[in-house]
Design a protein around this motif. Sequence first.
Motif, PDB file in Angstrom:
ATOM      1  N   GLY A 138     -11.116 -43.267 -18.103  1.00 47.55           N
ATOM      2  CA  GLY A 138     -10.447 -44.328 -19.021  1.00 47.55           C
ATOM      3  C   GLY A 138      -9.510 -45.322 -18.159  1.00 47.55           C
ATOM      4  O   GLY A 138      -8.848 -45.944 -18.682  1.00 47.55           O
ATOM      5  N   GLY A 139      -9.601 -45.053 -16.901  1.00 44.57           N
ATOM      6  CA  GLY A 139      -9.069 -45.875 -15.936  1.00 44.57           C
ATOM      7  C   GLY A 139      -9.809 -47.339 -15.742  1.00 44.57           C
ATOM      8  O   GLY A 139     -10.985 -47.258 -15.907  1.00 44.57           O
ATOM      9  N   TRP A 140      -9.123 -48.068 -15.099  1.00 41.70           N
ATOM     10  CA  TRP A 140      -9.909 -49.444 -14.635  1.00 41.70           C
ATOM     11  C   TRP A 140      -9.839 -49.773 -13.290  1.00 41.70           C
ATOM     12  O   TRP A 140     -10.623 -50.561 -12.561  1.00 41.70           O
ATOM     13  CB  TRP A 140      -9.723 -50.570 -15.601  1.00 41.70           C
ATOM     14  CG  TRP A 140      -8.123 -51.137 -15.284  1.00 41.70           C
ATOM     15  CD1 TRP A 140      -7.211 -50.561 -16.058  1.00 41.70           C
ATOM     16  CD2 TRP A 140      -7.747 -52.120 -14.478  1.00 41.70           C
ATOM     17  NE1 TRP A 140      -6.052 -51.173 -15.560  1.00 41.70           N
ATOM     18  CE2 TRP A 140      -6.231 -52.040 -14.813  1.00 41.70           C
ATOM     19  CE3 TRP A 140      -8.291 -52.690 -13.527  1.00 41.70           C
ATOM     20  CZ2 TRP A 140      -5.525 -52.874 -13.858  1.00 41.70           C
ATOM     21  CZ3 TRP A 140      -7.450 -53.587 -12.834  1.00 41.70           C
ATOM     22  CH2 TRP A 140      -6.131 -53.549 -13.045  1.00 41.70           C
ATOM     23  N   TYR A 141      -8.610 -49.502 -12.397  1.00 43.57           N
ATOM     24  CA  TYR A 141      -8.385 -49.692 -11.262  1.00 43.57           C
ATOM     25  C   TYR A 141      -7.949 -48.302 -10.453  1.00 43.57           C
ATOM     26  O   TYR A 141      -7.409 -47.206 -10.723  1.00 43.57           O
ATOM     27  CB  TYR A 141      -7.190 -50.380 -11.012  1.00 43.57           C
ATOM     28  CG  TYR A 141      -6.574 -50.734  -9.601  1.00 43.57           C
ATOM     29  CD1 TYR A 141      -7.301 -51.516  -8.776  1.00 43.57           C
ATOM     30  CD2 TYR A 141      -5.753 -49.841  -9.013  1.00 43.57           C
ATOM     31  CE1 TYR A 141      -7.057 -51.546  -7.477  1.00 43.57           C
ATOM     32  CE2 TYR A 141      -5.385 -49.951  -7.493  1.00 43.57           C
ATOM     33  CZ  TYR A 141      -5.958 -50.686  -6.916  1.00 43.57           C
ATOM     34  OH  TYR A 141      -5.533 -50.867  -5.568  1.00 43.57           O
ATOM     35  N   GLY A 142      -8.621 -48.357  -9.142  1.00 44.69           N
ATOM     36  CA  GLY A 142      -8.514 -47.379  -8.229  1.00 44.69           C
ATOM     37  C   GLY A 142      -8.802 -47.610  -6.727  1.00 44.69           C
ATOM     38  O   GLY A 142      -9.158 -49.079  -6.675  1.00 44.69           O
TER      39      GLY A 142
END
Length: 150
Positions: A138-142
């Motif tokens: 469910g993340g979008w940035y890493g």
Amino acid sequence: METARRVSVAHVFLIRGGNVLLLKRRNTGHDDGCYGLPAGKIERGETAAEAALREAREECGVLIEPDDLRMTAVLQIGAAEEGGDERIDFFFETERWSGEPVNLEREKCAELRWCPADDLPVETSPFIKEARNLSRRGGWYGSFGMDKKR
């Protein structure tokens, strides 16, 4: 502190029936022998989405409508070697396109392979796996490879 040079790359997860299309890299000088996605550098004046559409067409011969492309992740990627470029990569996904994927860059791609989207092969480039896992969480940035000692 030296200012890092950054390049940006757009990648596309082509998903069909729970499987993703992977391309086995060769003769590129980056992750050769590993599986990646249809992808390439974003050209001057081009948006990340436009680059993703172009690369899918150039590498696999598929046409994607802009509205059918969904951004799933952005990864800041550390330089692979000392003095190398850092990257900011954009990952997109689609389940809709026109045409059957074919290998249009045989000099840079050894094979096309459909694999379970949520169980990528061991030989997949690690940052591709990270982008997929980030999206599934469910993340979008890493970030990937940014923890190297300076």
